[in-house]
Write a protein that holds these residues in place. Sequence first.
Motif, PDB file in Angstrom:
ATOM      1  N   HIS A 162     -48.392  62.439   2.810  1.00  0.00           N
ATOM      2  CA  HIS A 162     -48.766  63.667   3.504  1.00  0.00           C
ATOM      3  C   HIS A 162     -50.282  63.770   3.432  1.00  0.00           C
ATOM      4  O   HIS A 162     -50.848  63.915   2.340  1.00  0.00           O
ATOM      5  N   GLU A 163     -50.935  63.652   4.576  1.00  0.00           N
ATOM      6  CA  GLU A 163     -52.391  63.571   4.626  1.00  0.00           C
ATOM      7  C   GLU A 163     -53.086  64.785   4.002  1.00  0.00           C
ATOM      8  O   GLU A 163     -54.217  64.692   3.555  1.00  0.00           O
ATOM      9  N   ARG A 164     -52.434  65.920   3.963  1.00  0.00           N
ATOM     10  CA  ARG A 164     -53.047  67.111   3.348  1.00  0.00           C
ATOM     11  C   ARG A 164     -53.061  67.034   1.834  1.00  0.00           C
ATOM     12  O   ARG A 164     -53.772  67.775   1.175  1.00  0.00           O
ATOM     13  N   LEU A 165     -52.271  66.141   1.270  1.00  0.00           N
ATOM     14  CA  LEU A 165     -52.151  66.040  -0.179  1.00  0.00           C
ATOM     15  C   LEU A 165     -52.737  64.731  -0.694  1.00  0.00           C
ATOM     16  O   LEU A 165     -52.071  63.965  -1.375  1.00  0.00           O
TER      17      LEU A 165
END
Length: 104
Positions: free
Chosen positions: A40-43
């Motif tokens: 997950h690119e946000r994490l």
Amino acid sequence: MFLEIKLRDLMEVSEDKFWIGLTDSGKEGRWLWVDGSPLHERLTFWSNNEPDNWIALNPVGEDCVRMGERGGTHDLKCWFDQSCDVPQKSICEKATRTSPRVCS
């Protein structure tokens, strides 16, 4: 924070790093965990200018991800891509024990 605390005690030398089970060896730039789930690119916790797929030491590039210190810093929260051929310590995930322990 949990991993940082646990890993700090396992670092024998300042260059100790830990594989975290993330790779883009199937397709460059498509990061997957060892169980096949996508990152997950946000994490993410990429260090500055990472991932860079540096090919100077290995023409295949850097397809595995490690966490650990860099250049003497004490920040274990950063991720770096690295050649999968470089020996590193590993972080492993285990299933929790569901049955009660029996002591004899």
